[in-house]
Scaffold this active site. Structure first.
Site, PDB file in Angstrom:
ATOM      1  N   ASP A  64       3.153  -3.083 -53.165  1.00  0.00           N
ATOM      2  CA  ASP A  64       3.430  -2.697 -51.776  1.00  0.00           C
ATOM      3  C   ASP A  64       2.631  -1.426 -51.529  1.00  0.00           C
ATOM      4  O   ASP A  64       2.940  -0.372 -52.074  1.00  0.00           O
ATOM      5  CB  ASP A  64       4.933  -2.452 -51.598  1.00  0.00           C
ATOM      6  N   ASN A  83      -7.762  -2.978 -48.381  1.00  0.00           N
ATOM      7  CA  ASN A  83      -7.756  -3.931 -47.268  1.00  0.00           C
ATOM      8  C   ASN A  83      -6.368  -4.192 -46.695  1.00  0.00           C
ATOM      9  O   ASN A  83      -6.246  -4.406 -45.491  1.00  0.00           O
ATOM     10  CB  ASN A  83      -8.371  -5.255 -47.760  1.00  0.00           C
ATOM     11  N   SER A 126     -11.270  -0.545 -41.917  1.00  0.00           N
ATOM     12  CA  SER A 126     -10.783   0.076 -40.687  1.00  0.00           C
ATOM     13  C   SER A 126     -10.674  -0.998 -39.607  1.00  0.00           C
ATOM     14  O   SER A 126     -10.311  -2.141 -39.884  1.00  0.00           O
ATOM     15  CB  SER A 126     -11.728   1.208 -40.280  1.00  0.00           C
ATOM     16  N   SER A 127     -11.030  -0.653 -38.383  1.00  0.00           N
ATOM     17  CA  SER A 127     -10.935  -1.605 -37.272  1.00  0.00           C
ATOM     18  C   SER A 127     -11.848  -1.149 -36.145  1.00  0.00           C
ATOM     19  O   SER A 127     -12.066   0.056 -35.966  1.00  0.00           O
ATOM     20  CB  SER A 127      -9.492  -1.640 -36.772  1.00  0.00           C
ATOM     21  N   TYR A 134      -1.442   2.366 -34.568  1.00  0.00           N
ATOM     22  CA  TYR A 134      -2.236   1.629 -35.576  1.00  0.00           C
ATOM     23  C   TYR A 134      -3.647   2.214 -35.690  1.00  0.00           C
ATOM     24  O   TYR A 134      -4.120   2.561 -36.780  1.00  0.00           O
ATOM     25  CB  TYR A 134      -2.278   0.150 -35.164  1.00  0.00           C
ATOM     26  N   LYS A 164      -6.315   4.144 -38.663  1.00  0.00           N
ATOM     27  CA  LYS A 164      -7.652   3.659 -39.019  1.00  0.00           C
ATOM     28  C   LYS A 164      -8.677   4.790 -38.831  1.00  0.00           C
ATOM     29  O   LYS A 164      -9.600   4.937 -39.627  1.00  0.00           O
ATOM     30  CB  LYS A 164      -8.027   2.432 -38.186  1.00  0.00           C
ATOM     31  N   THR A 182      -6.787 -14.298 -37.902  1.00  0.00           N
ATOM     32  CA  THR A 182      -5.961 -14.381 -39.121  1.00  0.00           C
ATOM     33  C   THR A 182      -4.491 -14.361 -38.684  1.00  0.00           C
ATOM     34  O   THR A 182      -4.204 -14.385 -37.489  1.00  0.00           O
ATOM     35  CB  THR A 182      -6.206 -13.178 -40.068  1.00  0.00           C
TER      36      THR A 182
HETATM   37  P1  NDP Z   1      -3.275 -10.685 -42.654  1.00  0.00           P
HETATM   38  O1  NDP Z   1      -1.965 -10.471 -41.976  1.00  0.00           O
HETATM   39  O2  NDP Z   1      -3.939 -12.014 -42.500  1.00  0.00           O
HETATM   40  O3  NDP Z   1      -3.135 -10.376 -44.214  1.00  0.00           O
HETATM   41  C1  NDP Z   1      -2.584  -9.155 -44.607  1.00  0.00           C
HETATM   42  C2  NDP Z   1      -2.728  -8.971 -46.088  1.00  0.00           C
HETATM   43  O4  NDP Z   1      -2.237  -7.670 -46.420  1.00  0.00           O
HETATM   44  C3  NDP Z   1      -1.908  -9.961 -46.882  1.00  0.00           C
HETATM   45  O5  NDP Z   1      -2.583 -10.239 -48.088  1.00  0.00           O
HETATM   46  C4  NDP Z   1      -0.619  -9.189 -47.162  1.00  0.00           C
HETATM   47  O6  NDP Z   1       0.021  -9.544 -48.378  1.00  0.00           O
HETATM   48  C5  NDP Z   1      -1.147  -7.775 -47.314  1.00  0.00           C
HETATM   49  N1  NDP Z   1      -0.140  -6.761 -46.986  1.00  0.00           N
HETATM   50  C6  NDP Z   1       0.469  -6.534 -45.804  1.00  0.00           C
HETATM   51  N2  NDP Z   1       1.329  -5.492 -45.904  1.00  0.00           N
HETATM   52  C7  NDP Z   1       1.246  -5.071 -47.194  1.00  0.00           C
HETATM   53  C8  NDP Z   1       1.861  -4.024 -47.923  1.00  0.00           C
HETATM   54  N3  NDP Z   1       2.793  -3.202 -47.374  1.00  0.00           N
HETATM   55  N4  NDP Z   1       1.539  -3.888 -49.226  1.00  0.00           N
HETATM   56  C9  NDP Z   1       0.645  -4.689 -49.795  1.00  0.00           C
HETATM   57  N5  NDP Z   1       0.016  -5.698 -49.176  1.00  0.00           N
HETATM   58  C10 NDP Z   1       0.316  -5.878 -47.879  1.00  0.00           C
HETATM   59  O7  NDP Z   1      -4.214  -9.523 -42.098  1.00  0.00           O
HETATM   60  P2  NDP Z   1      -5.803  -9.430 -42.042  1.00  0.00           P
HETATM   61  O8  NDP Z   1      -6.380 -10.108 -43.192  1.00  0.00           O
HETATM   62  O9  NDP Z   1      -6.249  -9.812 -40.693  1.00  0.00           O
HETATM   63  O10 NDP Z   1      -5.997  -7.842 -42.157  1.00  0.00           O
HETATM   64  C11 NDP Z   1      -6.570  -7.242 -43.300  1.00  0.00           C
HETATM   65  C12 NDP Z   1      -7.045  -5.851 -42.940  1.00  0.00           C
HETATM   66  O11 NDP Z   1      -8.005  -5.934 -41.900  1.00  0.00           O
HETATM   67  C13 NDP Z   1      -5.955  -4.895 -42.449  1.00  0.00           C
HETATM   68  O12 NDP Z   1      -6.177  -3.612 -42.965  1.00  0.00           O
HETATM   69  C14 NDP Z   1      -6.161  -4.888 -40.942  1.00  0.00           C
HETATM   70  O13 NDP Z   1      -5.689  -3.697 -40.383  1.00  0.00           O
HETATM   71  C15 NDP Z   1      -7.646  -5.050 -40.843  1.00  0.00           C
HETATM   72  N6  NDP Z   1      -8.156  -5.572 -39.587  1.00  0.00           N
HETATM   73  C16 NDP Z   1      -7.785  -6.817 -39.149  1.00  0.00           C
HETATM   74  C17 NDP Z   1      -8.284  -7.298 -37.941  1.00  0.00           C
HETATM   75  C18 NDP Z   1      -7.917  -8.634 -37.393  1.00  0.00           C
HETATM   76  O14 NDP Z   1      -8.173  -8.861 -36.190  1.00  0.00           O
HETATM   77  N7  NDP Z   1      -7.370  -9.547 -38.168  1.00  0.00           N
HETATM   78  C19 NDP Z   1      -9.208  -6.499 -37.130  1.00  0.00           C
HETATM   79  C20 NDP Z   1      -9.561  -5.233 -37.713  1.00  0.00           C
HETATM   80  C21 NDP Z   1      -9.036  -4.809 -38.887  1.00  0.00           C
HETATM   81  P3  NDP Z   1       1.206 -10.671 -48.511  1.00  0.00           P
HETATM   82  O15 NDP Z   1       0.868 -11.808 -47.630  1.00  0.00           O
HETATM   83  O16 NDP Z   1       1.161 -11.015 -49.953  1.00  0.00           O
HETATM   84  O17 NDP Z   1       2.488 -10.008 -48.146  1.00  0.00           O
END
Ligand code: NDP
Length: 254
Positions: free
Chosen positions: A63, A96, A145-146, A159, A163, A194
């Protein structure tokens, strides 16, 4: 599959962008240690997909907002590196993992704010700090980041502020770790389809249309648009890229 002895640790590699990063890293022959929080099954399936293709991978639970458990996590990292990769260090850290949150400034609760700080900034800061002794000199750190740290949209103040913070942090990492040959860069995705934020970019037609309209390339991003860029930053070819923010958004709000 080409092989290298390099190893990357990717947080949140079970789904979404992190999963694609992990698959692209493995395709380049890196060993990958990925983390999950809730999605153990998905994480193990990513690991077995890589192993079936002849790659090296393992998954650990983490976590990223639970900072007091990081020491224990790195004990598990050390054990896994030895058992699965016959190594005692790794080369690249990809911060990430993340959660979405949207509310106008007037409605952001302190609890939600604290969770965002812990997962997106404080967690990234201290996970990186604690990773440093296990990171090989000459390696790299990539913080996700974002686009929202460059352009602003109502509802994302809490949020996007985190970032923004990791973008500043990344420059400081680059400055301080240069003596060890460690690079630090930001990859800033635009809106990607996603599960993030309840999957609204993917599943809400109105949101998706909005993203298409403000993106020069005319569509929302896909995880496959991002993973390869992160994987490239974890190669020798990218050795001179340092302290940079690379936006990967198809030209969103330009
Ligand atoms: P998803 O919701 O698809 O996936 C999130 C991932 O992060 C999962 O693997 C989840 O693990 C893990 N996660 C969430 N909370 C925790 C936590 N507290 N501790 C450990 N792991 C955690 O998100 P995205 O893939 O879209 O996002 C990935 C990154 O990209 C993030 O940092 C997000 O801010 C950034 N981002 C995303 C954008 C988008 O439009 N999608 C745009 C810009 C940036 P599990 O499922 O095992 O719980």
């Amino acid at each position: 599959m080409e092989q290298t002895s390099k190893i990357a640790l990717v947080t949140g590699g079970s789904r979404g962008l992190g999963k694609d990063m992990v698959l692209q890293l493995a395709k380049k022959g890196l060993g990958v240690l990925l983390t999950y929080k809730n999605s153990q099954e998905e994480a193990l399936s990513v690991v077995s997909q890589i192993q079936q293709a002849g790659g090296r991978a393992a998954a650990l639970r983490l976590d990223t907002g639970d900072i007091k458990n990081f020491d224990q996590f790195f004990v598990a990292v050390k054990r896994t590196l030895k058992e699965v990769f016959a190594a005692d260090h790794f080369d690249y850290l990809v911060n990430n993992a993340g959660i979405g949150y949207q509310a106008p400034v007037g409605e952001v609760s302190e609890a939600a704010f604290d969770e965002l700080v812990n997962v997106h900034f404080k967690g990234v800061y201290f996970l990186t700090q604690k990773a440093l002794p296990m990171l090989h000199d000459g390696g790299g750190i990539i913080n996700i980041s974002s686009g929202l740290a460059r352009f602003s949209m109502p509802g994302y103040s809490a949020y996007a502020s985190q970032k923004g913070a990791i973008e500043v942090f990344t420059r400081y990492l680059a400055k301080e770790l240069g003596v060890r040959g460690i690079k630090a860069n930001v990859v800033a995705p635009g809106a990607i389809e996603t599960d993030f934020g309840g999957g609204h970019v993917r599943d809400n037609e109105q949101v998706n249309q909005f993203v298409r309209n403000v993106t020069a390339l005319g569509r929302a991003g896909l995880p496959e648009d991002i993973g390869g860029v992160v994987a490239f930053l974890c190669t020798e070819e990218a050795r001179w890229i340092n302290g940079q923010r690379i936006e990967v958004s198809g030209g969103m709000n330009i």
